[in-house]
Structure formats: structure tokens, C-alpha cells
Write an enzyme that holds these catalytic residues in place. Sequence first.
Site, mmCIF file in Angstrom:
data_model
loop_
_atom_site.group_PDB
_atom_site.id
_atom_site.type_symbol
_atom_site.label_atom_id
_atom_site.label_comp_id
_atom_site.label_asym_id
_atom_site.label_seq_id
_atom_site.Cartn_x
_atom_site.Cartn_y
_atom_site.Cartn_z
ATOM 1 C CE LYS A 114 1.615 -1.068 0.283
ATOM 2 N NZ LYS A 114 2.730 -1.472 1.145
ATOM 3 C CG ASP A 128 6.084 0.714 -4.703
ATOM 4 O OD1 ASP A 128 5.229 1.526 -4.293
ATOM 5 O OD2 ASP A 128 6.453 -0.260 -4.023
ATOM 6 C CG ASP A 179 3.161 -0.985 -2.968
ATOM 7 O OD1 ASP A 179 2.979 0.240 -3.018
ATOM 8 O OD2 ASP A 179 4.066 -1.511 -2.266
ATOM 9 N NE ARG A 180 1.932 3.181 0.525
ATOM 10 C CZ ARG A 180 2.149 3.836 1.655
ATOM 11 N NH1 ARG A 180 1.443 4.917 1.916
ATOM 12 N NH2 ARG A 180 3.060 3.418 2.504
ATOM 13 C CG ASP A 220 2.568 3.496 -3.924
ATOM 14 O OD1 ASP A 220 2.152 2.709 -4.796
ATOM 15 O OD2 ASP A 220 3.355 3.145 -3.021
ATOM 16 C CB SER A 238 7.001 3.019 -1.519
ATOM 17 O OG SER A 238 5.608 2.881 -1.515
ATOM 18 C CG HIS A 239 4.816 6.288 0.461
ATOM 19 N ND1 HIS A 239 5.205 4.982 0.682
ATOM 20 C CD2 HIS A 239 5.017 6.944 1.605
ATOM 21 C CE1 HIS A 239 5.598 4.860 1.928
ATOM 22 N NE2 HIS A 239 5.509 6.033 2.514
HETATM 23 C C1 VG1 Z 1 4.303 2.568 5.750
HETATM 24 C C2 VG1 Z 1 2.890 2.114 6.046
HETATM 25 C C3 VG1 Z 1 2.826 0.601 6.031
HETATM 26 C C4 VG1 Z 1 3.336 0.087 4.673
HETATM 27 C C5 VG1 Z 1 4.730 0.631 4.398
HETATM 28 C C6 VG1 Z 1 5.239 0.262 3.028
HETATM 29 O O1 VG1 Z 1 5.184 2.067 6.743
HETATM 30 O O2 VG1 Z 1 2.436 2.618 7.275
HETATM 31 O O3 VG1 Z 1 1.516 0.187 6.286
HETATM 32 O O4 VG1 Z 1 3.380 -1.313 4.654
HETATM 33 O O5 VG1 Z 1 4.720 2.052 4.486
HETATM 34 O O6 VG1 Z 1 4.416 0.791 2.039
HETATM 35 P P1 VG1 Z 1 5.667 2.926 7.992
HETATM 36 O O7 VG1 Z 1 6.648 2.055 8.701
HETATM 37 O O8 VG1 Z 1 6.232 4.189 7.438
HETATM 38 O O9 VG1 Z 1 4.423 3.208 8.795
HETATM 39 V V1 VG1 Z 1 5.021 1.120 0.495
HETATM 40 O O10 VG1 Z 1 3.798 1.521 -0.458
HETATM 41 O O11 VG1 Z 1 6.523 1.184 0.741
HETATM 42 O O12 VG1 Z 1 5.533 -0.241 -0.137
HETATM 43 CO CO CO Z 2 4.383 1.520 -2.348
#
Ligand code: VG1
Ligand code: CO
Length: 544
Positions: free
Chosen positions: A377, A280, A282-283, A278, A114-115
Site C-alpha cells: 500500500k 513507514d 504506506d498508509r 504513517d 509501521s504505525h
Molecule cells: C493492521 C491493519 C491491517 C494492515 C496491517 C499492517 O493489522 O488492520 O489492515 O494491513 O495493520 O499495516 P491488524 O492485524 O493489527 O489489524 V501497516 O501500515 O503495518 O503496514
Molecule cells: Co504502515
Amino acid sequence: MPAVLTIATQPYSDQKPGTSGLRKRVPIFKQPHYLENFVQSIFDSIKPPQGSVLVLGGDGRYYNLNAIQVILKMAAANGFGRVLVGKGGILSTPAASCVIRKHGAYGGIILSASHNPGGMDGDFGIKYNASNGGPAPEKLTDSIYEMSLNISQYRILDAPDIDLEKTDEVELGEMKVSVIDPVADYADLMESLFDFDAIRDLIRSGFRIKFDAMHAVTGPYAREILINRLHAPEDSIMNAVPLPDFGKGHPDPNLTYAHELVEILYGEDAPNFGAASDGDGDRNMILGNRFFVTPSDSLAILTANATLVPGYRKGLSGVARSMPTSSAVDRVAKELGIPCFETPTGWKFFGNLMDAGKVTLCGEESFGTGSSHIREKDGLWAVLFWLNVIASKKQSVEEIVRQHWSNFGRNVYSRHDYEAIPIDAANSVMAHIRKEFEHLPGNTFGNYRVEHCDDFSYKDPVDESLSTGQGLRLLFTDGSRIVFRLSGTGTEGSTLRIYLEVFDPAIERHRLDAQEALGDLIKIAGEVSQIASLTGRNEPTVIT
Ligand code: VG1
Ligand code: CO
């Protein structure tokens, strides 16, 4: 016919999936059999019927292509009949969810952290999504972890790599591999939900947009949708070529990491609308001309305006937000007379509610918004939703938000992240807060009186499964809140998140800066957690 090999292996002890899948640094993933162990543990847990279809793709980061070749050969050796894989190994998380649902796949494997930053020394990740297109529920991730602790062998086909660079159908042993266009199904779905004519008119009238793909997966999606289908000028997208190291950036769409875009939207001759996604896809971050929309407000505003969008014209069955997300959407739901659910952090909790038809829109404070069109998302979906609302209301982003605040009041909100704290120090902060919680109810801090403290737990209204330990909540009598929570996605030390929220019904104060409005709560959070003395940190790493 290539042979199926059975390879002996030893378990690793650290393959417990976090908030969204298994996320580790690349060198950890490169250890012998590390990836293979986890993939075999997935297959052993989901037990795919012979001939099942699997969807496979990732966000294009370093190690994506290597992993895809391995997973294809393992899928062939574990009885899958077909794998749909994105060309170039690319599939955004929302596109993978879309493809799983559209093609009736048994499930999908998405390669992404992801991010989190990418590259040789960056992070890599892998997650499994079920046949509804959504993240594996906790029951399944627990089982995968269990399998990984007891694994002794895995199966893989002894075959050469396949060419992922052209859309084609090839055979891998007895399995078929369809290399698909990663964008087409997703772009068609978007076109079926939103009024593309109205958005095209808006853009033709001179409304200027800037979308920052942050050198991550959304580049090709944004090009097809915004440029090819909506006819936005070429300079409406930036950083639109996915790179294995994201151009050494941190593909996290917030005010800190998407600063290049923020500077454009706050600069001379700024466009009317800015957005970023982001790693992947989804954000989403939504900006107006010199204006930032908090994700919690965004969810509330999309909910309030949903019937302006063709895909939601008939109204919403309900909404859901994660616990730390501000309660702005709750006020809208109340006015609309629809249910509003509060779930733990992470998208996997929304799936059951959507499958049961209980909610249509959902979101998180962490720049995640989505709907039942898929089970993840969806960054570009949120961008198109905003553009559709703007085209319909003929107002600027700032006007829409301010009007929303004057209708519903404003939930002033911020999240403070303390990243990469040593694990012991982070645990001692949480332990200290738990202890404080025992005597805090009834106490006052200035104007704030503590009503209730707890460690959030959630009973799924559909399958009644219980999730505990989801965040320490300090609730005040006026509805203000502080939440303390340890991240489940970081790969270095622990990340402590502090979520702050006050409700401001008075329109006159809406011009106040959020950090200023939250000043008292920020002080209380410091006092209750003793974060400075227990970690040596005086400032958060990231404020959003
Ligand atoms: C973070 C965010 C959470 C989100 C998760 C995955 O998790 O706070 O709201 O669902 O990332 O997002 P954490 O446990 O670090 O607070 V992503 O864009 O991986 O898919
Ligand atoms: Co993501």
C-alpha cells in the site's frame, strides 16, 4: 578480506511473523542474537542464489541503523552480491517495494513497526518482501518461523560498520553495498503515474494543502514530491523530519493520533486538502476542509475516478479489498463491470492477484490504498491520486464524496478498537462470540435479521492456498455487517477490532453522523460479544 564468523545461538520461541512481519518492543529485539536469529531464518528460508541483490532500509525509528549494520554484514556472509540500502538507512515501505521491482532484486528487508510508536521503549519490526516487491506470502512466513524455532547458528562478516550518510558504492567483503537516494526512484514512479502539470496548476491557483508526515519516514518523500516537484509552498508539509521516536507521537494517520492535522483542517482558515501518512509511509488519511474521507470510501472513489489519472486511463482490470473493508468499492466495480475480490486483512493477499493481472487497485479500511504500480500500500500515491482527481474534476473533497454517495449510496462505516486487552480476556470474548454464532442465524435484533455467521476463510484464486480464522463475521439480511477480529500487529496484550457497516441508499440521511447511523449495530455488537462484562471496557480506545 574480512572473515565470515559462524556464531552459535539458541532459538527464541516468539518469532512468529504477524499481519506484516515480526513486531516486538525494542528491548526484546535487543536480546542477544534476537535480530540475527530472525535474519538468518529469513536467509535460510529464501535461499538466495549466490550473488543475489537485496534491498534494505527502514522507517528511521530507533534501532534502525544498528539493525542495518548487522543485516549488511549477515547478507555479505550469506552469499548476496549486492545490497541497495537507502541513505541514512531510510526507505519507506512503498519505496522499498518500488526499488525491489525496478532493480530486479531477489528481495528486500524493511525495518519498520509501521504505525506503532517508536523510541527506546517503543516498537521495532522487520519484514521480508519477495522479488515482486510484496510482503512474504504465508507459506514463506511460516517457513521463517519454523527455521527460527530450530536455529543453532548464524553467519556474519567480521567487518567494521559502513558509512550510510552519503550515497556511494563500497565493498563489504566480496559484497557490494550501494547507498542509494531513497526518494529518487519512487518520486520518478509517481511522476510517471500522475498528471503533475495539472496538480501544479491546481496549487498555483491557490488550492492549499497540508501534509503531515508525523515525524516519520514520508518527510523527505513529501518534500521532494510536493515542494520540489509540485511547487507547493513550504508550509504545505509539517512534521517532515523523521525522528527516531517520531517526536514521541504515534505515527498512525487517523482522527485520534493525527489530531494536530485534524485541528488544522477543522480550524479557522483551514486549507482545502489535508493528508497524513504513517511510520513507514504506506498508509494515508485524506481530509477535506472540515471533512473526513473514510478509507473504504476513498478506495471506492479512486476506483470510480481512476480513468481521470494518466496511469489508469485505460481502466482497471479489477479491484480487491480486505474482508473488513466496507463494500462501497463492490458497488463501483459492479457498475464498471470489473471483478472485485475479498481477501483477508493484510497486504500479502493482494500480491498474487496483482501478479496475475487480476486487479489494479486495492485497499483496506485501515487507511491503506494502493495499486499494481508496486506491491505494497502506498500513502503518498493515494495523496497524489486524490490531488489528480481534484485537479481534474475541479471540485472540493467534500463535493466529490457527496456526489459519489448520491451516485452509489453510502456504506456508513466505522471501526472500534479496544487496545491492549489482556490476552485471556480477548480470547474469551472471541470464544463467546463463536458460541453465540451457533444459534444466531435467523434471529432478529430490532430491524436487523441475522442471515449468516462465520469465521472468514479465503482460498487464493491464484495458488489455491487456504487461509483460515480471518475474522468472525455477523452478516445481516440487508447487507449490514459486524466483524470481530484480533489484531496481528500489536505488541501489548491483544487488540480487539470491531468493524461496523450499514448501507444507506437514501441521500437525505447522508448528513447523519456515522456513529449515530451505526448506533443499533454498536449495541448489537456489545450484546453479542459481551465485551464490557468480559473485559471491563465500556468504550473503545480508538474510533475511526
Ligand atoms: C493492521 C491493519 C491491517 C494492515 C496491517 C499492517 O493489522 O488492520 O489492515 O494491513 O495493520 O499495516 P491488524 O492485524 O493489527 O489489524 V501497516 O501500515 O503495518 O503496514
Ligand atoms: Co504502515
